[in-house]
Write an enzyme that holds these catalytic residues in place. Structure first.
Site, short mmCIF file in Angstrom:
data_model
loop_
_atom_site.label_atom_id
_atom_site.label_comp_id
_atom_site.label_asym_id
_atom_site.label_seq_id
_atom_site.Cartn_x
_atom_site.Cartn_y
_atom_site.Cartn_z
N ASP A 82 -27.67 -18.76 15.84
CA ASP A 82 -27.92 -19.79 14.75
C ASP A 82 -26.75 -20.80 14.43
O ASP A 82 -25.80 -20.01 14.31
CB ASP A 82 -28.53 -19.11 13.48
CG ASP A 82 -29.00 -19.96 12.46
OD1 ASP A 82 -29.54 -20.99 12.66
OD2 ASP A 82 -28.83 -19.62 11.04
N ASN A 225 -36.47 -20.00 8.63
CA ASN A 225 -35.26 -19.03 8.78
C ASN A 225 -35.02 -18.44 7.24
O ASN A 225 -34.88 -19.39 6.31
CB ASN A 225 -33.92 -19.76 8.84
CG ASN A 225 -33.94 -20.28 10.38
OD1 ASN A 225 -34.74 -19.96 11.28
ND2 ASN A 225 -32.76 -20.74 10.74
#
Length: 276
Positions: A82, A225
């Site tokens: 990420d 997310n």
């Protein structure tokens, strides 16, 4: 072995009208709880190693942790980098066995973002893994302000980079602790009208749960997310574990008490993204 790529879980989500959670990990205790929750809900899960996680644990170690959990899981697990900020960092993740990389060039001018993301997507695809990019900067609660995604730029970005997923800025904010915000749905509709790529919402903890569910079932947003709200659940469980017995000092014993509360909080998150 249930280790899969990001495309392996997002393409079925796009067709099946549901979303998959990208869960931000910080250590063994939370990532293990996330997989247990995904198994309990019988849904795929994306384990994400963000910048804070990588500061604490090296990428090669994280890759082995993710792959170990995936190898013993009964549901599909994605090992995802990420907010990779450089080509070198993305290459390190590939070498460490990650199956998905997210390159964040959202602070750069449009063409630079496109060129750098396209090169990293090509590198990822050559290695047989997926690539997520970001167009429109997603800001931080109490910090940098967001720059909303321009739909025309989003169309150009998706077409020229060949990313497998595209993170957009539509009112979402990283590190938001409440759910008082909400997303700009008209902007989302324009973006999804000119693109076909699965869309991603960073900063999903700040989005009201009802809106998460509605968009998961009725838009091209296939990945949310989630980090802050699960870190809050972990922190609360850890405080209670420490306070319950001041004489206890073994950290493995203390951390074990965080597992069930984090699993329960994660199951709530995951259940909201399921199809009807």
């Amino acid at each position: 072995m249930t280790l899969v790529t990001l495309s392996d879980v997002l393409q079925p989500a796009l067709k099946g009208h549901y979303a998959v959670a990208g869960l931000v990990t910080l250590g063994w205790e939370d990532m293990r709880a996330y997989v247990a929750a995904a198994e309990a809900e019988n849904v795929p899960v994306i384990l994400q190693a963000g910048p804070g996680c990588r500061e604490h644990t090296p990428l090669p170690v994280l890759g082995k942790m993710f792959r170990h959990l995936a190898g013993n899981a009964s549901v599909p697990v994605v090992a995802h980098l990420d907010h990779g900020y450089t080509s070198d960092e993305c290459r390190q993740a590939l070498d460490a066995g990650f199956t998905s990389i997210m390159f964040d060039g959202s602070r750069h001018p449009l063409q630079q973002n496109i060129d750098e993301t396209a090169a990293i997507a090509e590198m990822a695809h050559a290695a047989g893994v997926s690539c997520e990019g970001e167009i429109g900067f997603v800001g931080y609660s109490g910090g940098e302000a967001s720059a909303g995604t321009d739909p025309e730029e989003a169309e150009k970005f998706a077409r020229e980079t060949a990313v497998d997923a595209m993170a957009i800025s539509v009112g979402n904010v990283h590190l938001q602790q409440d759910k008082q915000g909400g997303l700009d749905e008209p902007r989302i509709r324009v973006i999804e009208a000119v693109t076909t790529v699965p869309l991603v919402i960073h900063g999903g903890s700040g989005v009201p749960v009802e809106q998460r569910t509605a968009l998961a079932r009725g838009s091209s947003i296939c990945k949310f997310n989630i980090g802050t709200e699960l870190r809050m659940a972990f922190g609360q469980a850890l405080r209670e574990a420490v306070s319950s017995d001041p004489s206890r000092f073994d950290r493995n014993s203390i951390l074990k008490d965080t597992h069930d509360p984090v699993v329960a909080a994660t199951r709530q998150v995951l259940s909201a993204f399921k199809a009807n």
